[in-house]
Enzyme design. Structure first.
Site, PDB file in Angstrom:
ATOM      1  N   GLY A   9       0.817  -1.220   0.000  1.00 17.13           N
ATOM      2  CA  GLY A   9       0.000   0.000   0.000  1.00 17.13           C
ATOM      3  C   GLY A   9       0.842   1.258   0.000  1.00 17.13           C
ATOM      4  CB  ALA A  10       4.245   1.919  -1.129  1.00 17.69           C
ATOM      5  CB  THR A  11      -0.129   3.596  -4.587  1.00 14.72           C
ATOM      6  OG1 THR A  11      -1.253   3.098  -3.852  1.00 14.72           O
ATOM      7  CG2 THR A  11       0.506   2.464  -5.366  1.00 14.72           C
ATOM      8  N   GLY A  13      -1.199   7.602   1.010  1.00 14.95           N
ATOM      9  CA  GLY A  13      -1.409   7.668   2.453  1.00 14.95           C
ATOM     10  C   GLY A  13      -0.236   7.227   3.308  1.00 14.95           C
ATOM     11  NE  ARG A  34      -5.584  -2.288  -5.671  1.00 16.77           N
ATOM     12  CZ  ARG A  34      -6.789  -2.039  -5.210  1.00 16.77           C
ATOM     13  NH1 ARG A  34      -7.794  -2.822  -5.531  1.00 16.77           N
ATOM     14  NH2 ARG A  34      -7.006  -0.990  -4.425  1.00 16.77           N
ATOM     15  CE1 TYR A 151     -10.637  -0.779   7.724  1.00 14.74           C
ATOM     16  CE2 TYR A 151     -11.394   0.533   9.602  1.00 14.74           C
ATOM     17  CZ  TYR A 151     -10.394   0.168   8.707  1.00 14.74           C
ATOM     18  OH  TYR A 151      -9.139   0.739   8.801  1.00 14.74           O
ATOM     19  CB  VAL A 184      -4.609   8.853   9.167  1.00 14.14           C
ATOM     20  CG1 VAL A 184      -3.334   9.473   8.611  1.00 14.14           C
ATOM     21  CG2 VAL A 184      -4.317   8.003  10.389  1.00 14.14           C
ATOM     22  CD  GLU A 187      -5.401   8.534  -2.726  1.00 12.53           C
ATOM     23  OE1 GLU A 187      -5.708   7.422  -3.198  1.00 12.53           O
ATOM     24  OE2 GLU A 187      -4.533   9.261  -3.233  1.00 12.53           O
ATOM     25  CG  PHE A 188      -9.435   5.140   5.424  1.00 11.10           C
ATOM     26  CD1 PHE A 188      -9.054   3.812   5.538  1.00 11.10           C
ATOM     27  CD2 PHE A 188     -10.555   5.566   6.131  1.00 11.10           C
ATOM     28  CE1 PHE A 188      -9.767   2.928   6.334  1.00 11.10           C
ATOM     29  CE2 PHE A 188     -11.271   4.688   6.928  1.00 11.10           C
ATOM     30  CZ  PHE A 188     -10.884   3.369   7.031  1.00 11.10           C
TER      31      PHE A 188
HETATM   32  P1  NDP Z   1      -5.127   4.948   1.442  1.00  6.94           P
HETATM   33  O1  NDP Z   1      -6.432   4.647   0.767  1.00  6.94           O
HETATM   34  O2  NDP Z   1      -4.528   6.282   1.260  1.00  6.94           O
HETATM   35  O3  NDP Z   1      -4.059   3.827   1.070  1.00  6.94           O
HETATM   36  C1  NDP Z   1      -4.415   2.472   0.966  1.00  6.94           C
HETATM   37  C2  NDP Z   1      -3.272   1.721   0.311  1.00  6.94           C
HETATM   38  O4  NDP Z   1      -3.624   0.321   0.278  1.00  6.94           O
HETATM   39  C3  NDP Z   1      -3.045   2.152  -1.125  1.00  6.94           C
HETATM   40  O5  NDP Z   1      -1.666   2.264  -1.375  1.00  6.94           O
HETATM   41  C4  NDP Z   1      -3.647   1.027  -1.944  1.00  6.94           C
HETATM   42  O6  NDP Z   1      -2.908   0.843  -3.152  1.00  6.94           O
HETATM   43  C5  NDP Z   1      -3.425  -0.180  -1.030  1.00  6.94           C
HETATM   44  N1  NDP Z   1      -4.385  -1.220  -1.346  1.00  6.94           N
HETATM   45  C6  NDP Z   1      -5.730  -1.187  -1.163  1.00  6.94           C
HETATM   46  N2  NDP Z   1      -6.298  -2.292  -1.663  1.00  6.94           N
HETATM   47  C7  NDP Z   1      -5.287  -3.045  -2.167  1.00  6.94           C
HETATM   48  C8  NDP Z   1      -5.235  -4.291  -2.841  1.00  6.94           C
HETATM   49  N3  NDP Z   1      -6.350  -5.004  -3.083  1.00  6.94           N
HETATM   50  N4  NDP Z   1      -4.034  -4.766  -3.236  1.00  6.94           N
HETATM   51  C9  NDP Z   1      -2.909  -4.052  -3.010  1.00  6.94           C
HETATM   52  N5  NDP Z   1      -2.885  -2.883  -2.380  1.00  6.94           N
HETATM   53  C10 NDP Z   1      -4.068  -2.369  -1.973  1.00  6.94           C
HETATM   54  O7  NDP Z   1      -5.407   4.680   3.000  1.00  6.94           O
HETATM   55  P2  NDP Z   1      -4.466   4.745   4.295  1.00  6.94           P
HETATM   56  O8  NDP Z   1      -3.093   5.136   3.974  1.00  6.94           O
HETATM   57  O9  NDP Z   1      -5.206   5.506   5.304  1.00  6.94           O
HETATM   58  O10 NDP Z   1      -4.526   3.214   4.726  1.00  6.94           O
HETATM   59  C11 NDP Z   1      -3.384   2.422   4.992  1.00  6.94           C
HETATM   60  C12 NDP Z   1      -3.719   1.481   6.144  1.00  6.94           C
HETATM   61  O11 NDP Z   1      -3.979   2.243   7.309  1.00  6.94           O
HETATM   62  C13 NDP Z   1      -4.935   0.600   5.903  1.00  6.94           C
HETATM   63  O12 NDP Z   1      -4.668  -0.699   6.383  1.00  6.94           O
HETATM   64  C14 NDP Z   1      -6.006   1.270   6.759  1.00  6.94           C
HETATM   65  O13 NDP Z   1      -6.996   0.362   7.152  1.00  6.94           O
HETATM   66  C15 NDP Z   1      -5.163   1.757   7.915  1.00  6.94           C
HETATM   67  N6  NDP Z   1      -5.738   2.806   8.723  1.00  6.94           N
HETATM   68  C16 NDP Z   1      -6.115   3.998   8.179  1.00  6.94           C
HETATM   69  C17 NDP Z   1      -6.636   4.994   8.991  1.00  6.94           C
HETATM   70  C18 NDP Z   1      -7.140   6.285   8.445  1.00  6.94           C
HETATM   71  O14 NDP Z   1      -7.897   6.983   9.166  1.00  6.94           O
HETATM   72  N7  NDP Z   1      -6.762   6.706   7.243  1.00  6.94           N
HETATM   73  C19 NDP Z   1      -6.747   4.801  10.434  1.00  6.94           C
HETATM   74  C20 NDP Z   1      -6.352   3.501  10.896  1.00  6.94           C
HETATM   75  C21 NDP Z   1      -5.838   2.561  10.074  1.00  6.94           C
HETATM   76  P3  NDP Z   1      -3.559   0.615  -4.594  1.00  6.94           P
HETATM   77  O15 NDP Z   1      -4.961   1.151  -4.546  1.00  6.94           O
HETATM   78  O16 NDP Z   1      -2.660   1.332  -5.537  1.00  6.94           O
HETATM   79  O17 NDP Z   1      -3.511  -0.878  -4.762  1.00  6.94           O
HETATM   80  C1  8X3 Z   2      -9.580   3.999  10.072  1.00  6.91           C
HETATM   81  C2  8X3 Z   2     -10.093   4.845  11.184  1.00  6.91           C
HETATM   82  O1  8X3 Z   2     -12.189   5.429  12.528  1.00  6.91           O
HETATM   83  O2  8X3 Z   2     -12.440   5.206  10.135  1.00  6.91           O
HETATM   84  O3  8X3 Z   2      -9.210   2.736  10.495  1.00  6.91           O
HETATM   85  O4  8X3 Z   2     -12.131   3.269  11.485  1.00  6.91           O
HETATM   86  S1  8X3 Z   2     -11.797   4.662  11.322  1.00  6.91           S
END
Ligand code: NDP
Ligand code: 8X3
Length: 253
Positions: A9-11, A13, A34, A151, A184, A187-188
């Protein structure tokens, strides 16, 4: 010796910010996701600092995960640090209104994908009797909030897998820990609300949310501790957030 980290998931966030932080710490990188175009841009940005290799696959695709990880160039085969970060929420509905495809996506990506990637990387860590795995959980893995059902279940599973990994890999001297962020701004929510960007933006309005760089700084701190120190479980919230449902929006942003 220079270490090598694989970040899923390095693309975007947290994963992207972690790649940038690691490059500043002179950690070579295998960046995954991806969206190959984004990985290529990041590779260009960081390759003056460290060696960067791209792997583009869907973590749900068991065969692709193992073939991609089997095909790493020699220089990248020894992975010291695994950041299990790829994941998202899909939808925010009551259990009775939930979409089965959303449920599949969250279980398949957040839980099974994390397991597939770990399965491919752990054997070499065991052989080396050394390694560091950081699982990105969530406050959703510590408490359940309204409409969060599946989730939250997926992140509770990450919490359990993290604990199980730490127990099972203990004989091999492998460090295992989880970081559980609160809100955070990444793009979540754009993913959760399927491109409804206004609804996504509203999630982070009226308070000062965490930035992906805040979590990346902490991940960099965790991996740069002396080897006998394992930060096992960490919850990180924005100051305005007390729990999944209590966010003080009176302070403003
Ligand atoms: P983003 O949507 O910004 O990033 C998600 C990353 O996951 C992207 O790089 C995406 O890459 C990758 N990803 C998603 N689906 C797939 C797949 N099927 N195969 C490969 N890669 C995948 O979100 P965040 O940076 O916020 O999320 C990163 C992690 O942090 C997640 O596990 C999330 O649950 C967790 N998290 C986030 C919080 C928030 O509030 N944002 C809080 C707590 C936890 P691509 O689409 O290019 O494949
Ligand atoms: C992402 C934070 O509060 O949307 O894990 O579940 S929340």
């Amino acid at each position: 010796m220079t270490k090598t980290a694989l970040i899923t998931g390095a693309t975007s966030g947290i994963g992207k910010a972690t790649a940038i932080a690691f490059a500043k710490h002179n950690i070579n990188l295998i960046i995954c996701g991806r969206r190959r175009d984004r990985l290529e841009t990041l590779q260009q940005e960081l390759s003056s600092l460290v060696q960067v290799h791209i792997l583009s696959f869907d973590v749900r695709d068991k065969a692709a995960v193992s073939s991609q990880l089997d095909s790493l160039p020699t220089a990248f085969q020894n992975i010291d640090i695994l950041i299990n970060n790829a994941g998202n929420a899909h939808g925010l509905d009551t259990i009775q209104d939930g979409n089965v495809d959303d449920w599949d996506a969250m279980i398949d990506i957040n839980v099974k994908g994390l397991l597939y990637v770990s399965k491919a990387i752990i054997p070499n860590m065991i052989k080396n009797k050394s390694g560091h795995i950081i699982n990105i959980g969530s406050t959703a893995g510590k408490e359940v909030y309204p409409n969060g059902n599946v989730y939250c279940a997926s992140k509770h599973a990450v919490d359990a897998i993290n604990k199980g990994m730490r127990i099972d890999l203990n004989p091999y001297g492998i460090r295992v820990g989880a970081i559980h962020p609160g809100l955070v701004e990444t793009e979540f929510s754009n993913v959760r609300f399927k491109g409804d960007d206004q609804r996504a933006d509203n999630v982070y309005k009226g308070f000062d949310p965490l930035k992906p760089e805040d979590i990346a700084d902490i991940i960099a701190f965790v991996v740069t501790r002396p080897y006998h120190v394992n930060i096992a479980d960490l919850i990180v919230l924005p100051t305005a957030q007390a729990s999944s449902t209590i966010v003080n929006k009176d302070l403003g942003d």
